[in-house]
Write a protein that holds these residues in place. Structure first.
Motif, PDB file in Angstrom:
ATOM      1  N   VAL A   7     -14.576  -2.397   0.017  1.00 27.23           N
ATOM      2  CA  VAL A   7     -13.282  -1.727   0.068  1.00 27.23           C
ATOM      3  C   VAL A   7     -12.980  -1.322   1.501  1.00 27.23           C
ATOM      4  O   VAL A   7     -13.870  -1.247   2.344  1.00 27.23           O
ATOM      5  N   LEU A   8     -11.714  -1.058   1.734  1.00 26.78           N
ATOM      6  CA  LEU A   8     -11.268  -0.584   3.035  1.00 26.78           C
ATOM      7  C   LEU A   8     -10.416   0.646   2.790  1.00 26.78           C
ATOM      8  O   LEU A   8      -9.524   0.627   1.941  1.00 26.78           O
ATOM      9  N   GLU A   9     -10.724   1.737   3.496  1.00 25.56           N
ATOM     10  CA  GLU A   9      -9.915   2.940   3.351  1.00 25.56           C
ATOM     11  C   GLU A   9      -8.570   2.715   4.034  1.00 25.56           C
ATOM     12  O   GLU A   9      -8.515   2.271   5.177  1.00 25.56           O
ATOM     13  N   LEU A  30      -8.655   0.089  -0.724  1.00 26.19           N
ATOM     14  CA  LEU A  30      -8.164  -1.237  -1.076  1.00 26.19           C
ATOM     15  C   LEU A  30      -9.371  -2.135  -1.326  1.00 26.19           C
ATOM     16  O   LEU A  30     -10.217  -2.305  -0.438  1.00 26.19           O
ATOM     17  N   VAL A  31      -9.477  -2.677  -2.538  1.00 17.84           N
ATOM     18  CA  VAL A  31     -10.582  -3.581  -2.871  1.00 17.84           C
ATOM     19  C   VAL A  31     -10.310  -4.930  -2.213  1.00 17.84           C
ATOM     20  O   VAL A  31      -9.232  -5.496  -2.351  1.00 17.84           O
ATOM     21  N   LEU A  32     -11.282  -5.447  -1.486  1.00 21.53           N
ATOM     22  CA  LEU A  32     -11.160  -6.732  -0.804  1.00 21.53           C
ATOM     23  C   LEU A  32     -11.755  -7.820  -1.687  1.00 21.53           C
ATOM     24  O   LEU A  32     -12.897  -7.708  -2.137  1.00 21.53           O
ATOM     25  N   ASN A  33     -10.953  -8.863  -1.947  1.00 21.93           N
ATOM     26  CA  ASN A  33     -11.458  -9.971  -2.751  1.00 21.93           C
ATOM     27  C   ASN A  33     -10.635 -11.221  -2.459  1.00 21.93           C
ATOM     28  O   ASN A  33      -9.666 -11.179  -1.698  1.00 21.93           O
ATOM     29  N   GLU A  39       0.621  -9.906   1.136  1.00 27.26           N
ATOM     30  CA  GLU A  39       0.969  -8.540   1.498  1.00 27.26           C
ATOM     31  C   GLU A  39      -0.254  -7.633   1.486  1.00 27.26           C
ATOM     32  O   GLU A  39      -0.396  -6.755   2.333  1.00 27.26           O
ATOM     33  N   ARG A  40      -1.153  -7.847   0.529  1.00 29.30           N
ATOM     34  CA  ARG A  40      -2.372  -7.024   0.486  1.00 29.30           C
ATOM     35  C   ARG A  40      -3.316  -7.381   1.628  1.00 29.30           C
ATOM     36  O   ARG A  40      -4.013  -6.513   2.142  1.00 29.30           O
ATOM     37  N   VAL A  41      -3.334  -8.651   2.036  1.00 26.54           N
ATOM     38  CA  VAL A  41      -4.101  -9.031   3.227  1.00 26.54           C
ATOM     39  C   VAL A  41      -3.516  -8.306   4.437  1.00 26.54           C
ATOM     40  O   VAL A  41      -4.247  -7.775   5.276  1.00 26.54           O
ATOM     41  N   GLY A  42      -2.189  -8.275   4.524  1.00 25.77           N
ATOM     42  CA  GLY A  42      -1.534  -7.535   5.612  1.00 25.77           C
ATOM     43  C   GLY A  42      -1.911  -6.067   5.595  1.00 25.77           C
ATOM     44  O   GLY A  42      -2.137  -5.454   6.654  1.00 25.77           O
ATOM     45  N   THR A  43      -2.001  -5.485   4.402  1.00 26.81           N
ATOM     46  CA  THR A  43      -2.415  -4.084   4.279  1.00 26.81           C
ATOM     47  C   THR A  43      -3.844  -3.902   4.781  1.00 26.81           C
ATOM     48  O   THR A  43      -4.149  -2.943   5.489  1.00 26.81           O
ATOM     49  N   ALA A  44      -4.724  -4.842   4.440  1.00 30.35           N
ATOM     50  CA  ALA A  44      -6.118  -4.762   4.875  1.00 30.35           C
ATOM     51  C   ALA A  44      -6.221  -4.852   6.396  1.00 30.35           C
ATOM     52  O   ALA A  44      -6.955  -4.088   7.023  1.00 30.35           O
TER      53      ALA A  44
END
Length: 75
Positions: A7-9, A30-33, A39-44
């Motif tokens: 995960v990433l805070e 954010l759970v990384l998978n 968009e979630r990759v952008g958030t990460a």
């Protein structure tokens, strides 16, 4: 059974506009998978940048992310 997930805070991103980011809970995880949306990759990436892992390379990271996600370049 114990399941471990990376995960990433994620901190608040009130004025973040370098690239598209997804909906997220401020100060959550954010759970990384392999099933993450662009968009979630952008958030990460935004979260990693916020943690000062990539601060000096924001422009290069933004351009690479735009190419990877096949986005139009920002003006």
């Amino acid at each position: 059974m114990i399941v471990m997930r990376p995960v990433l805070e994620i901190h608040a991103a009130d004025d973040f506009e370098l690239w598209p980011i997804g909906e997220h809970e401020p100060y959550g995880h954010l759970v990384l998978n392999g099933e993450m949306t662009p968009e979630r990759v952008g958030t990460a990436v935004m979260g990693a940048r916020a943690e000062h892992h990539l601060p000096a390379h924001a422009t290069a990271v933004s351009a690479a992310l735009a190419r990877a996600l096949d986005l139009a370049p920002a003006p």
